[in-house]
Scaffold this motif. Structure first.
Motif, PDB file in Angstrom:
ATOM      1  N   THR A 207       9.497   5.851 -50.392  1.00 11.41           N
ATOM      2  CA  THR A 207      10.684   6.704 -50.436  1.00 11.41           C
ATOM      3  C   THR A 207      10.996   7.088 -51.876  1.00 11.41           C
ATOM      4  N   HIS A 208      11.693   8.208 -52.000  1.00 13.54           N
ATOM      5  CA  HIS A 208      12.150   8.641 -53.323  1.00 13.54           C
ATOM      6  C   HIS A 208      13.637   8.362 -53.488  1.00 13.54           C
ATOM      7  N   ASP A 209      14.255   7.816 -52.443  1.00 14.46           N
ATOM      8  CA  ASP A 209      15.699   7.632 -52.477  1.00 14.46           C
ATOM      9  C   ASP A 209      16.049   6.218 -52.918  1.00 14.46           C
ATOM     10  N   MET A 210      16.600   6.111 -54.124  1.00 12.97           N
ATOM     11  CA  MET A 210      16.893   4.792 -54.669  1.00 12.97           C
ATOM     12  C   MET A 210      17.966   4.081 -53.841  1.00 12.97           C
ATOM     13  N   GLY A 211      18.825   4.869 -53.197  1.00 11.94           N
ATOM     14  CA  GLY A 211      19.856   4.281 -52.344  1.00 11.94           C
ATOM     15  C   GLY A 211      19.249   3.484 -51.200  1.00 11.94           C
ATOM     16  N   HIS A 212      18.138   3.953 -50.670  1.00 12.37           N
ATOM     17  CA  HIS A 212      17.484   3.232 -49.590  1.00 12.37           C
ATOM     18  C   HIS A 212      16.918   1.904 -50.080  1.00 12.37           C
ATOM     19  N   ILE A 213      16.374   1.939 -51.283  1.00 15.23           N
ATOM     20  CA  ILE A 213      15.762   0.723 -51.816  1.00 15.23           C
ATOM     21  C   ILE A 213      16.814  -0.380 -51.924  1.00 15.23           C
ATOM     22  N   THR A 214      17.923  -0.035 -52.575  1.00  9.59           N
ATOM     23  CA  THR A 214      18.962  -1.055 -52.725  1.00  9.59           C
ATOM     24  C   THR A 214      19.683  -1.300 -51.403  1.00  9.59           C
ATOM     25  N   GLY A 215      19.669  -0.293 -50.517  1.00 11.57           N
ATOM     26  CA  GLY A 215      20.374  -0.408 -49.248  1.00 11.57           C
ATOM     27  C   GLY A 215      19.722  -1.369 -48.265  1.00 11.57           C
ATOM     28  N   PHE A 216      18.416  -1.248 -48.062  1.00 15.32           N
ATOM     29  CA  PHE A 216      17.833  -2.116 -47.027  1.00 15.32           C
ATOM     30  C   PHE A 216      16.445  -2.682 -47.335  1.00 15.32           C
ATOM     31  N   CYS A 217      15.933  -2.470 -48.531  1.00  9.83           N
ATOM     32  CA  CYS A 217      14.610  -3.023 -48.806  1.00  9.83           C
ATOM     33  C   CYS A 217      14.723  -4.430 -49.400  1.00  9.83           C
ATOM     34  N   ASP A 218      14.025  -5.367 -48.789  1.00 10.44           N
ATOM     35  CA  ASP A 218      14.029  -6.745 -49.307  1.00 10.44           C
ATOM     36  C   ASP A 218      13.151  -6.843 -50.536  1.00 10.44           C
ATOM     37  N   GLN A 219      12.034  -6.123 -50.447  1.00 13.21           N
ATOM     38  CA  GLN A 219      11.102  -6.160 -51.574  1.00 13.21           C
ATOM     39  C   GLN A 219      10.818  -4.736 -52.004  1.00 13.21           C
ATOM     40  N   VAL A 220      10.303  -4.605 -53.186  1.00 15.08           N
ATOM     41  CA  VAL A 220       9.948  -3.283 -53.653  1.00 15.08           C
ATOM     42  C   VAL A 220       8.654  -3.366 -54.457  1.00 15.08           C
ATOM     43  N   VAL A 221       7.816  -2.334 -54.283  1.00 15.06           N
ATOM     44  CA  VAL A 221       6.581  -2.241 -55.048  1.00 15.06           C
ATOM     45  C   VAL A 221       6.682  -0.970 -55.879  1.00 15.06           C
ATOM     46  N   LEU A 222       6.568  -1.105 -57.177  1.00 12.86           N
ATOM     47  CA  LEU A 222       6.582   0.069 -58.048  1.00 12.86           C
ATOM     48  C   LEU A 222       5.139   0.374 -58.425  1.00 12.86           C
ATOM     49  N   ILE A 223       4.706   1.588 -58.135  1.00 12.22           N
ATOM     50  CA  ILE A 223       3.313   1.879 -58.454  1.00 12.22           C
ATOM     51  C   ILE A 223       3.145   3.171 -59.243  1.00 12.22           C
ATOM     52  N   ASN A 224       2.116   3.153 -60.038  1.00 12.51           N
ATOM     53  CA  ASN A 224       1.609   4.364 -60.656  1.00 12.51           C
ATOM     54  C   ASN A 224       0.114   4.116 -60.875  1.00 12.51           C
ATOM     55  N   LYS A 225      -0.662   4.467 -59.897  1.00 14.65           N
ATOM     56  CA  LYS A 225      -2.106   4.186 -59.833  1.00 14.65           C
ATOM     57  C   LYS A 225      -2.392   2.687 -59.656  1.00 14.65           C
ATOM     58  N   THR A 226      -1.509   1.873 -60.202  1.00 11.37           N
ATOM     59  CA  THR A 226      -1.657   0.446 -60.012  1.00 11.37           C
ATOM     60  C   THR A 226      -0.266  -0.147 -59.825  1.00 11.37           C
ATOM     61  N   VAL A 227      -0.184  -1.381 -59.413  1.00 10.92           N
ATOM     62  CA  VAL A 227       1.135  -1.984 -59.208  1.00 10.92           C
ATOM     63  C   VAL A 227       1.747  -2.322 -60.556  1.00 10.92           C
ATOM     64  N   LEU A 228       2.896  -1.700 -60.837  1.00 11.43           N
ATOM     65  CA  LEU A 228       3.563  -1.961 -62.108  1.00 11.43           C
ATOM     66  C   LEU A 228       4.439  -3.198 -61.996  1.00 11.43           C
ATOM     67  N   ALA A 229       5.109  -3.322 -60.855  1.00 17.27           N
ATOM     68  CA  ALA A 229       5.958  -4.485 -60.623  1.00 17.27           C
ATOM     69  C   ALA A 229       6.147  -4.629 -59.130  1.00 17.27           C
ATOM     70  N   TYR A 230       6.242  -5.865 -58.665  1.00 16.25           N
ATOM     71  CA  TYR A 230       6.518  -6.020 -57.252  1.00 16.25           C
ATOM     72  C   TYR A 230       7.138  -7.367 -56.955  1.00 16.25           C
ATOM     73  N   GLY A 231       8.068  -7.406 -56.030  1.00 14.77           N
ATOM     74  CA  GLY A 231       8.767  -8.640 -55.712  1.00 14.77           C
ATOM     75  C   GLY A 231      10.093  -8.330 -55.050  1.00 14.77           C
ATOM     76  N   GLU A 232      11.019  -9.321 -55.105  1.00 15.11           N
ATOM     77  CA  GLU A 232      12.338  -9.131 -54.506  1.00 15.11           C
ATOM     78  C   GLU A 232      13.052  -7.961 -55.172  1.00 15.11           C
ATOM     79  N   THR A 233      13.734  -7.159 -54.367  1.00 12.13           N
ATOM     80  CA  THR A 233      14.381  -5.964 -54.904  1.00 12.13           C
ATOM     81  C   THR A 233      15.308  -6.300 -56.066  1.00 12.13           C
ATOM     82  N   SER A 234      16.110  -7.363 -55.909  1.00 13.09           N
ATOM     83  CA  SER A 234      17.096  -7.696 -56.941  1.00 13.09           C
ATOM     84  C   SER A 234      16.426  -7.985 -58.276  1.00 13.09           C
TER      85      SER A 234
END
Ligand SMILES: Nc1ncnc2c1ncn2[C@@H]1O[C@H](COP(=O)(O)OP(=O)(O)O)[C@@H](O)[C@H]1O
Ligand SMILES: [Mg+2]
Lengths: 263, 285
Positions: A207-234
């Motif tokens: 998703t491109h909507d940051m509200g959704h990420i903080t709204g209901f995602c437990d985890q988040v994966v940030l990518i740009n060709k490779t995983v930049l960061a991943y783990g608990e949303t908080s």
């Protein structure tokens, strides 16, 4: 080809294990050395710029893009096995179907059931039940007899979500499900996704909507060709990491640094 | 004015007419069912290509005394494989590759017909020979038609899914490669069955027109299938009758009836026809 790695046994967590995955289209490297694990019963957001490889990751998870290195394990099985056992449902970013096809909404949703039917694909009563239930959940039951092209954009998205639901898969891979939907559909989907988590399903949603990420995602994966960061949303969803993902502009809090159009 | 009972019954006094009606309606019906998949998958051009490409296969099979279906099958599927190969390994686009391959195969067939001494009559292959179809060809054609019919009926749901959304088929573990070749094989076999009836030049009409007609008339695949088969069988029967009474080319008559049905549907179809749309337009504006 990548290293042969034994898949762990069929114990529940983690559901999806991606190890050292690289995918390229010809000479274009789309994903490089991606490793991540998704547990059961979580919603994981996938965030990155257009062209950062989100859709490619979904395609690799579905076996549509061939990895040049690495392994993917779903519920302890290979991608093909997991698909045959109806463990994963996938809703692509944009459906490339012929909208004039002579099929009703209910016919299309029934297609989600084919994998678990017999060779002749004759629907049993449980299949009709599943179709009805799925259509009711996305609030399309009253429109079930419509020809598939006679739906609005948001309704089409819901119809294909219903098909994924009807499949009964425990893992849902949804590539930009919120792209181009109206507010009502957006609310309905967000509500559904929370319900899926409650049902112990695993969701990967780009998703491109940051509200959704903080709204209901437990985890988040940030990518740009490779995983930049991943783990608990908080922990992961910080200004610093977003700046890393989208370039410096997020830091100075400009309203919308990321592109909302199709990626 | 001839009385209608005579018009309908007299042809039945001739064995060749009974056979012609039987073959043309069976083949017409089966090709019509297949044509639904062809039009929905967008394979009309592919149908044209395959029906032309089977010619060398048929000639070789005749020369070697093999069932012509075998030769047709090998060359039909082979031509599509080569089209795929050219598309993948060169920068040539698909429609160009199709045009290239089927004319190449067809030319090979023409050369073979003129060089290989066999009982093959080129005009029968090109324009069909439904009135003089030899017994062993009749048998083979019926067997092929029934086989294709069974395949289409048994796998219809998978094939619809394959035409509509191959990505989804793959994602639920259904092999699209298998379905691709299944449809392709059915196409090759139906082409050779249709070839017996209306000939290579017009067989593509049997593989496209009834499906296109039915497509304009309904939004349900089931209805579309029935309408296509009905129009296919109807055209074959009426075409054969008209050709008997007017002494015109049977292939031409059959395909002409199919085309007229399409034109009628195009004009009169309730929802997707020209008139149907016109009556709705003022309200939707
Ligand atoms: N079929 C393809 N052929 C060649 N390159 C592709 C193809 N699909 C995607 N790419 C490239 O791979 C990269 C990742 O694309 P994609 O996974 O669609 O990104 P996203 O979904 O994050 O916008 C992009 O640079 C894109 O140009
Ligand atoms: Mg994308």
């Amino acid at each position: 080809m990548g290293t042969v790695r034994l898949c762990p046994g069929a114990q529940p967590p983690p559901r999806i294990v991606v190890h050292n995955l690289s995918v390229s289209y010809g000479s274009v490297l789309a994903l490089s050395k991606v490793s991540l694990q998704l547990k059961q019963g979580i919603i994981c957001g996938l965030v990155g710029m257009n062209g950062s490889g989100k859709s490619t990751l979904f395609k690799a998870l579905m076996g549509f893009a061939r990895p040049s290195t690495g392994t993917i394990c779903i519920n302890g099985q290979s991608v093909a096995q997991a698909q045959r056992h109806q463990m994963v449902a996938y809703v692509p970013q944009a459906e490339s179907v012929d909208w004039d096809f002579p099929l009703s909404v209910a016919d299309v949703v029934m297609m989600g059931r084919y994998g678990s039917m017999g060779l002749l694909r004759i629907p049993r009563s449980c299949d009709y039940e599943a179709v009805r239930h799925s259509l009711e959940r996305v609030e399309l039951w009253p429109l079930r007899h419509r020809q598939i092209g006679e739906l609005s954009g948001g309704q089409r998205k819901r119809a294909f979500l219903a098909r994924a639901l009807a499949q009964g898969a425990s893992i849902l891979l949804l590539d930009e499900p919120f792209n181009g939907v109206d507010v009502r559909t957006e609310r309905l989907m967000a509500h559904l996704f929370r319900a899926f988590r409650y049902e112990q399903r695993t969701l990967l949603i780009s998703t491109h909507d940051m509200g959704h990420i903080t709204g209901f995602c437990d985890q988040v994966v940030l990518i740009n060709k490779t995983v930049l960061a991943y783990g608990e949303t908080s922990e992961v969803f910080t200004q610093e990491n977003l700046a890393l993902t989208f370039g410096g502009s997020v830091l100075d809090r400009s309203p919308s640094p990321y592109d909302q159009t199709n990626g | 004015m001839m009385d209608i009972v005579t018009w309908l019954t007299e042809p039945f006094q001739h064995v060749f007419m009974v056979k012609a009606l039987l073959v043309s309606s069976v083949v017409g019906g089966v090709c019509a069912l297949l044509s639904c998949f062809m039009t929905l998958k967008g394979w009309a051009l592919m149908g044209d290509a395959v029906s032309h490409a089977v010619l060398p296969g048929v000639v070789i099979a005749y020369a070697l005394g093999l069932p012509f279906a075998l030769g047709a099958f090998v060359f039909g599927v082979g031509s599509v494989a080569i089209i795929g190969l050219i598309k993948q390994s060169t920068r040539v686009k698909e429609d160009t590759a199709i045009g290239l391959v089927f004319t190449g195969f067809f030319a090979l067939g023409l050369v073979l017909v003129s060089k290989v001494r066999s009982s093959v009559d080129l005009s029968h292959i090109l324009f069909g020979n439904v009135l003089g179809i030899p017994p062993q060809d009749l048998q083979q054609t019926i067997v092929i038609a029934v086989l294709v019919l069974l395949v289409l009926l048994v796998f219809r749901r998978d094939l619809i899914l394959f035409c509509f959304d191959p990505t989804h088929a793959q994602s639920i573990g259904i092999s699209t490669g298998f379905l691709h070749y299944l449809l392709l094989s059915s196409l090759s076999l139906a082409a050779v069955a249709g070839l017996q009836t209306v000939g290579i030049i017009l067989v593509v009409a049997m593989l496209v027109t009834p499906g296109a007609t039915a497509y304009l008339l309904t939004d349900s695949f089931l209805t579309m299938g029935w309408l296509a088969v009905a129009s296919g069988v109807f055209s074959s029967v009426v075409g054969t009758y008209v050709s008997y009474w007017s002494d015109a080319s049977p292939a031409g008559c059959i395909v002409l009836v199919q085309t007229l049905l399409f034109v009628a549907a195009m004009v009169l179809a309730p929802k997707h026809g020209l008139l149907g749309r016109k009556t709705i337009r003022p309200f939707s504006r």
